[in-house]
Design a protein around this motif. Sequence first.
Motif, PDB file in Angstrom:
ATOM      1  N   VAL A  93       0.833  -1.201   0.000  1.00  0.00           N
ATOM      2  CA  VAL A  93       0.000   0.000   0.000  1.00  0.00           C
ATOM      3  C   VAL A  93       0.869   1.253   0.000  1.00  0.00           C
ATOM      4  O   VAL A  93       0.936   1.965  -0.990  1.00  0.00           O
ATOM      5  N   LEU A  94       1.559   1.497   1.119  1.00  0.00           N
ATOM      6  CA  LEU A  94       2.386   2.701   1.188  1.00  0.00           C
ATOM      7  C   LEU A  94       3.844   2.392   0.883  1.00  0.00           C
ATOM      8  O   LEU A  94       4.525   3.142   0.196  1.00  0.00           O
ATOM      9  N   ILE A  95       4.292   1.263   1.413  1.00  0.00           N
ATOM     10  CA  ILE A  95       5.688   0.840   1.175  1.00  0.00           C
ATOM     11  C   ILE A  95       5.671  -0.173   0.039  1.00  0.00           C
ATOM     12  O   ILE A  95       4.692  -0.912  -0.126  1.00  0.00           O
ATOM     13  N   SER A  96       6.749  -0.223  -0.720  1.00  0.00           N
ATOM     14  CA  SER A  96       6.780  -1.119  -1.870  1.00  0.00           C
ATOM     15  C   SER A  96       7.015  -2.554  -1.441  1.00  0.00           C
ATOM     16  O   SER A  96       7.839  -3.252  -2.006  1.00  0.00           O
ATOM     17  N   ALA A  97       6.370  -2.955  -0.410  1.00  0.00           N
ATOM     18  CA  ALA A  97       6.419  -4.349   0.019  1.00  0.00           C
ATOM     19  C   ALA A  97       5.146  -4.618   0.795  1.00  0.00           C
ATOM     20  O   ALA A  97       4.645  -3.736   1.478  1.00  0.00           O
ATOM     21  N   LEU A 250       0.463  -1.419  -9.626  1.00  0.00           N
ATOM     22  CA  LEU A 250       0.982  -1.983 -10.874  1.00  0.00           C
ATOM     23  C   LEU A 250       1.238  -0.916 -11.929  1.00  0.00           C
ATOM     24  O   LEU A 250       2.142  -1.052 -12.732  1.00  0.00           O
ATOM     25  N   PHE A 251       0.420   0.140 -11.932  1.00  0.00           N
ATOM     26  CA  PHE A 251       0.509   1.059 -13.075  1.00  0.00           C
ATOM     27  C   PHE A 251       0.894   2.487 -12.699  1.00  0.00           C
ATOM     28  O   PHE A 251       1.283   3.250 -13.563  1.00  0.00           O
ATOM     29  N   MET A 252       0.732   2.877 -11.434  1.00  0.00           N
ATOM     30  CA  MET A 252       1.110   4.239 -11.050  1.00  0.00           C
ATOM     31  C   MET A 252       1.913   4.194  -9.755  1.00  0.00           C
ATOM     32  O   MET A 252       1.467   4.654  -8.720  1.00  0.00           O
ATOM     33  N   PRO A 253       3.090   3.616  -9.805  1.00  0.00           N
ATOM     34  CA  PRO A 253       3.825   3.400  -8.556  1.00  0.00           C
ATOM     35  C   PRO A 253       4.453   4.671  -7.973  1.00  0.00           C
ATOM     36  O   PRO A 253       4.939   4.635  -6.854  1.00  0.00           O
ATOM     37  N   VAL A 254       4.420   5.773  -8.719  1.00  0.00           N
ATOM     38  CA  VAL A 254       5.142   6.977  -8.293  1.00  0.00           C
ATOM     39  C   VAL A 254       4.777   7.374  -6.867  1.00  0.00           C
ATOM     40  O   VAL A 254       3.600   7.393  -6.517  1.00  0.00           O
ATOM     41  N   VAL A 270       0.203  10.516   1.039  1.00  0.00           N
ATOM     42  CA  VAL A 270      -0.412  11.548   0.207  1.00  0.00           C
ATOM     43  C   VAL A 270      -0.520  11.063  -1.238  1.00  0.00           C
ATOM     44  O   VAL A 270      -1.562  11.183  -1.888  1.00  0.00           O
ATOM     45  N   ALA A 271       0.590  10.461  -1.707  1.00  0.00           N
ATOM     46  CA  ALA A 271       0.612   9.998  -3.099  1.00  0.00           C
ATOM     47  C   ALA A 271      -0.451   8.919  -3.311  1.00  0.00           C
ATOM     48  O   ALA A 271      -1.229   8.957  -4.280  1.00  0.00           O
ATOM     49  N   PHE A 277      -7.775   8.432  -5.356  1.00  0.00           N
ATOM     50  CA  PHE A 277      -8.799   9.429  -5.646  1.00  0.00           C
ATOM     51  C   PHE A 277      -9.020   9.551  -7.157  1.00  0.00           C
ATOM     52  O   PHE A 277     -10.154   9.598  -7.637  1.00  0.00           O
ATOM     53  N   VAL A 278      -7.918   9.587  -7.901  1.00  0.00           N
ATOM     54  CA  VAL A 278      -8.029   9.682  -9.365  1.00  0.00           C
ATOM     55  C   VAL A 278      -8.803   8.480  -9.907  1.00  0.00           C
ATOM     56  O   VAL A 278      -9.715   8.622 -10.744  1.00  0.00           O
TER      57      VAL A 278
END
Lengths: 318, 152, 529
Positions: A93-97, A250-254, A270-271, A277-278
């Motif tokens: 979710v927040l961390i890449s793990a 998968l598609f918007m990891p930024v 926040v990200a 939200f988008v």
Amino acid sequence: MTPVLSDALRAFGLAALQAVFLLAMAPLLKTLIKMMKARLQNRQGPPLLQGYYDLAKLLRKETVRSETASWVFVAGPRVYFAAAVSATTLVPVLISAAPLEAAGGVLLLVGTLALGRFALATAALDTGSPFGGMGSSRDMTIAALAEPALMLGLFTSGLAAGTLNLGALARSALQHGVTFHPSDVLAFAGLFIIVLAETGRVPVDNPATHLELTMIHEAMLLEYSGPDLALVEWASAVKELLYLTLLVDLFMPVGMATSAEPVALLMALVAWAGKVFVLAIAVTITESMNAKLRLFRVPELVSISLGLAFLALTIRFL
Amino acid sequence: MTSPVASFDHVAPAVFGLALLGGLAAAILLSARTRRVIRREPTWGCGGILSARTEYTSSAFSKPLMMVFRAVYRPTRQVEALAQVSPYFTQEVRYRAEMEPTFERYGYRPLLRAVLGVASGMKVLQAGSLHAYLGYVLAMAVCLMLLVWWRG
Amino acid sequence: MSVVSTVATALGVAEEVVREVRAGELALEVERSNLPALADRVFLGLEGRLLSLFASDERQATGRFVVRQVWSLPGHRTFLHVAAPIDPALPSFPSISAKYPVANWFEREVMDLFGLVPEGHPNLARVALHDDWPEGAWPLRKDFPADRIVPRVQGDFHPFRPVTGEGVFQVPVGPVHAGIIEPGHFRFGVAGEPILYLQLRLFYVHKGTEKRFERLPWRHGVFLAESISGDTSVGHALAYAHAIERLANVEPPPRARALRVVLLELERLYNHTADIGGVATDVAFSVAASRAQTLREGLLRLQDDLFGSRLMRSVVALGGLRRDVSPEGLIKLRKHLEHFGKEFDDLIRLLNDAGSFGDRVDGTGILTQQAARDLGIVGMAARASGLDMDLRRDHPHDAYEGLRFEVPVEQGGDVRARLTVRAREVAQSLSIVRQVLDAMPPLSSASFRHPMPTRLPPRASALGWAEAWRGPCTHWIATDERGEIARVKITDPSFLNWPGIVQAVPGNIIPDFPVINKSFNFSYSGNDR
């Protein structure tokens, strides 16, 4: 033995933390979509906290059960809830793990959610209500079509990254960044369609309807009341948030954090919220601008998703 | 970046099992009731009474899938409205549905036929004569001995 | 050749037998045994349409019951009343339902409420009374006191006709629904999603309205008529007022007649708009649905502003209208409708452009022209199945005689056709109101209401009719020896049309039923009365 145990405890703790976090955020997403839908119709819509009020109300309310209900009926919402909650531990979710990503990847996630679905579909049949049977039959039909498409969509991403582990998938996506590669765009579109189907949104199902005869997911819940109903509603909300988070991974990891530093976590929060939200806006627009499909047109929709996934796969290897 | 518990992957499935149980426990806790009893009412029948005739049937349950995969199952249906004086006064409706047993016809049946064919061929070996059985045992024993001798 | 002689010739009776009671109403008395033969002649020879069939208890005056039929003869611009006296010693009459299914529910209603048995009816089950009502209690007979409470019968009720086959079961829906709609029971025979057979059970909101009229001073009847079906208050108020005015031989002043047209067309506008939105709601097309709701609400507020009532209650009065509309009000009306027209076109464009919406309404719930004709379907539903009929044109009332308008007819018979007929009728209604406003007779004192006489003629009867938004509302009113109401027969178009849905639904799938039902949007209250 001790380090294994302590690591396992730590992982379990993290998993619990993530589950609680998603449980806390899920009602917000549901209400947000309702609110935006209402705004698109020039209506006021519910207050942002309505989802919590509803859950609190249902949890306080009396339980009414059918005279003909057995333990299957009681087990349904609980297993459904448990499945949704435990599935949250497999998705970053927040961390890449993800806390429990080592336990399994895509297959475990889809399997766990299918377990919940099975429990609810069986429970819906238990009371002998024709509406329960109707919802159950329709839901299983759509599941039989959507689950393979979901897996194919996830495999497409998995093939590119060389792994089916969701944590590793997110890390690979983070490494490559947002590419706008045609295959990514196609795979995203395919998965988005399936997410709509899996979360009971228009054009597949109508979460806002009062017409028993047209319902799919809601028809299975008609016999539930009070806390039982709260469990199902809450778990459905978590499921929806989980699916949107999966798309984000998968598609918007930024913006995803790579470590547990507070600043990085805050920025990741926040990200993540922004990206979900988008996607919620996309769901809202799709729901508002389309009529619900005729039941036997849903396979066509799913086949579009399958087609997109295949195309994405082909392009990836060209 | 590695997974937080990468070195302990082998216990992860068990921990996931625990997570599932934890979710179940949370669900039970959330819906737990201390005082109030659960009210029992008949299943909702829209203001009417439900009976065995209104229960979902198995063929109805699988019908949508049958219709989606009509290319495979090739369902046929026949609805007959019985009326004597005028088509607007139906007295009874009879329904008959059939489907092509595709898997049975092209999958299981040929397989079954093949297995049965092989089995009936084998029957020759096993015609019920005690002498023949003793002969098989002897032949087998000889074969094994030869094998041991040759390998050794 | 006069209308009377043409009709008499076609019916094969002597000219003296057919009486012209008043303009646009012919009457004829026959032996009950002649009812079937006469029906053949009216159907085939005069292309008549049965608008109502009922009985009246005239034992006090003449010692007989009377079975009555009301036919519309659009080709001759007249209605035809057929009366067949029934001897109370032999309480039965020959049924015409087997040949003309339009009479099906009517005849059974006569059986339920008067105890007169339609001999040879193919299905002698109750329709108006429910199964827990005791035998031998016929509420519309004069010797049945209106305040009598009957003991209810216990037992296993209403054997629905069997649907048999492997895996077949029934889905009972209603009378209590999840949405806020009126009560009605639908029983689907299914084996999965496709509907094999549909059966209806209505009359959950039977209020004994016709009996209530018999104890009401005729001057107060408009208020009761307005509440027969809440969404058709103008239609029923006009039908009632027309009948009383015809009895009293009163013609409302031109301005009142013009304004009555405006009222009736406003009712059509807001209901058609709401129904188009309702269809969008049922297929989850939420943006279009809420736009339609907004348009409807705009009309209701305008109506509140102009007439002091959102649903235009208490506006129609005997002899004209209860109140006039100021010149400023009429300007406001014109402006609002101009704006409404544009918004409505946008709404229709939005619906037509959405492929997903078209997919749900095209070919859904087809009521064939043949079935519609056989079942005697009327009004908007009939026009969507290719039947060209409209009382405003065929039997003009109020100020319709001098107006130019077309009657939209669609051939499809599906949900789309019913939507299209509604949309086209909205355009016609707007044009009608514009024409009326252009030629509105000037405001002057007492120009909106003609005084009524103190008494109605005794032992007389008259028909009042209006083409409301669903279709023809008719009120047949008879007076007793004191000139008070002896009998009111209310026919809401829904009563004629409900059986149509039984034909339109089979073959569709269960989740499509709500949108089919909505596309017809029949009234339960108007049907059950």
